[in-house]
Design a protein around this motif. Structure first.
Motif, PDB file in Angstrom:
ATOM      1  N   VAL A 124      43.247  30.582  50.143  1.00  0.00           N
ATOM      2  CA  VAL A 124      43.796  29.731  48.950  1.00  0.00           C
ATOM      3  C   VAL A 124      44.524  28.713  49.626  1.00  0.00           C
ATOM      4  O   VAL A 124      45.392  28.959  50.718  1.00  0.00           O
ATOM      5  CB  VAL A 124      44.556  30.287  48.019  1.00  0.00           C
ATOM      6  N   GLU A 163      47.720  36.855  41.438  1.00  0.00           N
ATOM      7  CA  GLU A 163      46.271  36.474  40.774  1.00  0.00           C
ATOM      8  C   GLU A 163      45.281  36.834  41.516  1.00  0.00           C
ATOM      9  O   GLU A 163      44.092  36.986  40.816  1.00  0.00           O
ATOM     10  CB  GLU A 163      46.300  35.233  40.469  1.00  0.00           C
ATOM     11  N   ARG A 164      45.185  37.307  42.915  1.00  0.00           N
ATOM     12  CA  ARG A 164      44.182  37.863  43.476  1.00  0.00           C
ATOM     13  C   ARG A 164      43.606  39.435  42.985  1.00  0.00           C
ATOM     14  O   ARG A 164      42.396  39.702  43.029  1.00  0.00           O
ATOM     15  CB  ARG A 164      44.269  38.074  44.951  1.00  0.00           C
ATOM     16  N   LEU A 165      44.481  39.865  42.023  1.00  0.00           N
ATOM     17  CA  LEU A 165      44.259  41.027  41.566  1.00  0.00           C
ATOM     18  C   LEU A 165      43.715  40.812  39.791  1.00  0.00           C
ATOM     19  O   LEU A 165      43.723  42.004  39.364  1.00  0.00           O
ATOM     20  CB  LEU A 165      45.539  42.274  41.796  1.00  0.00           C
ATOM     21  N   ASP A 166      43.728  39.562  39.399  1.00  0.00           N
ATOM     22  CA  ASP A 166      43.128  39.468  37.989  1.00  0.00           C
ATOM     23  C   ASP A 166      42.000  39.815  37.798  1.00  0.00           C
ATOM     24  O   ASP A 166      41.072  40.052  38.636  1.00  0.00           O
ATOM     25  CB  ASP A 166      43.231  37.907  37.878  1.00  0.00           C
ATOM     26  N   THR A 208      34.799  44.548  42.607  1.00  0.00           N
ATOM     27  CA  THR A 208      35.541  43.461  41.695  1.00  0.00           C
ATOM     28  C   THR A 208      36.519  44.124  40.718  1.00  0.00           C
ATOM     29  O   THR A 208      36.395  45.334  40.519  1.00  0.00           O
ATOM     30  CB  THR A 208      34.294  43.347  40.528  1.00  0.00           C
ATOM     31  N   ALA A 220      40.287  38.410  50.942  1.00  0.00           N
ATOM     32  CA  ALA A 220      40.223  37.734  49.721  1.00  0.00           C
ATOM     33  C   ALA A 220      39.876  36.262  50.271  1.00  0.00           C
ATOM     34  O   ALA A 220      40.231  35.763  51.327  1.00  0.00           O
ATOM     35  CB  ALA A 220      41.399  37.609  48.708  1.00  0.00           C
ATOM     36  N   GLU A 221      39.242  35.484  49.471  1.00  0.00           N
ATOM     37  CA  GLU A 221      39.010  33.804  50.057  1.00  0.00           C
ATOM     38  C   GLU A 221      40.368  33.286  50.173  1.00  0.00           C
ATOM     39  O   GLU A 221      41.470  33.621  49.502  1.00  0.00           O
ATOM     40  CB  GLU A 221      38.396  33.125  48.613  1.00  0.00           C
ATOM     41  N   SER A 252      38.330  39.397  39.653  1.00  0.00           N
ATOM     42  CA  SER A 252      38.533  38.847  41.200  1.00  0.00           C
ATOM     43  C   SER A 252      37.607  39.817  41.941  1.00  0.00           C
ATOM     44  O   SER A 252      37.397  40.928  41.579  1.00  0.00           O
ATOM     45  CB  SER A 252      39.952  39.001  41.582  1.00  0.00           C
ATOM     46  N   VAL A 253      37.047  39.330  42.877  1.00  0.00           N
ATOM     47  CA  VAL A 253      36.277  39.953  44.072  1.00  0.00           C
ATOM     48  C   VAL A 253      36.926  39.843  45.143  1.00  0.00           C
ATOM     49  O   VAL A 253      37.194  38.987  45.718  1.00  0.00           O
ATOM     50  CB  VAL A 253      34.827  39.172  43.958  1.00  0.00           C
ATOM     51  N   LEU A 254      37.201  41.185  45.731  1.00  0.00           N
ATOM     52  CA  LEU A 254      37.653  41.450  47.255  1.00  0.00           C
ATOM     53  C   LEU A 254      36.468  41.736  48.120  1.00  0.00           C
ATOM     54  O   LEU A 254      35.494  42.706  47.588  1.00  0.00           O
ATOM     55  CB  LEU A 254      38.834  42.386  46.954  1.00  0.00           C
ATOM     56  N   ASP A 289      31.315  43.990  48.480  1.00  0.00           N
ATOM     57  CA  ASP A 289      32.159  43.272  47.599  1.00  0.00           C
ATOM     58  C   ASP A 289      32.834  44.519  46.312  1.00  0.00           C
ATOM     59  O   ASP A 289      32.055  45.248  45.975  1.00  0.00           O
ATOM     60  CB  ASP A 289      31.913  42.230  46.781  1.00  0.00           C
TER      61      ASP A 289
END
Length: 133
Positions: free
Chosen positions: A60, A7-10, A23, A57-58, A13-15, A21
């Motif tokens: 989790v 889901e980090r690649l939905d 998106t 990524a943030e 999502s911001v990396l 950054d």
């Protein structure tokens, strides 16, 4: 970025990268990797400039999940309560990632039976002789 949280690649999502950054516009699996299209990266030359860029990524919080960055410095105890040392690093290994203790001892993560993030401790149930010199 290494993750098992797809889901980090939905889309949306911001990396984060050292360059700023990115998106996610779209993503699809490609074997054991992913092909990701980022917003604003529209041609090959722009994509080539990102080659080798580390993505972050943030964090989790997932109950019961251990994260490498949380393991470093953690004190390790055996099932009887004896302290075995502190985790210096986590080393990737095909069978099971390894806790690398400050002493140089290696403990497969699959032997971790308990953790207390607030106390900074891990409990492991290891076979006799695993850490013998």
């Amino acid at each position: 970025m290494w993750t098992d949280l797809t889901e980090r690649l939905d889309p949306g999502s911001v990396l984060s990268t050292p360059r700023g950054d990115l998106t996610v516009e779209s993503a699809r699996p490609f074997g054991d990797r992913w092909i990701v299209q980022f917003e604003g990266i529209v041609d090959r030359s722009q994509a080539e400039r990102l080659r080798g860029t580390e993505l972050e990524a943030e964090a989790v919080e997932i109950p019961g999940k251990l994260w490498v960055h949380d393991l470093i410095g953690t004190r390790v105890f055996d099932a009887a309560g004896a302290e075995l040392g502190s985790v210096r690093a986590v080393e990737a290994n095909p069978a099971s990632d390894l806790l690398v203790l400050e002493s140089g001892g290696l403990i497969p993560l699959r032997f971790v039976t308990g953790s207390d993030a607030d106390a900074g401790t891990l409990v492991v149930d290891i076979p006799d002789g695993l850490l013998d010199p």
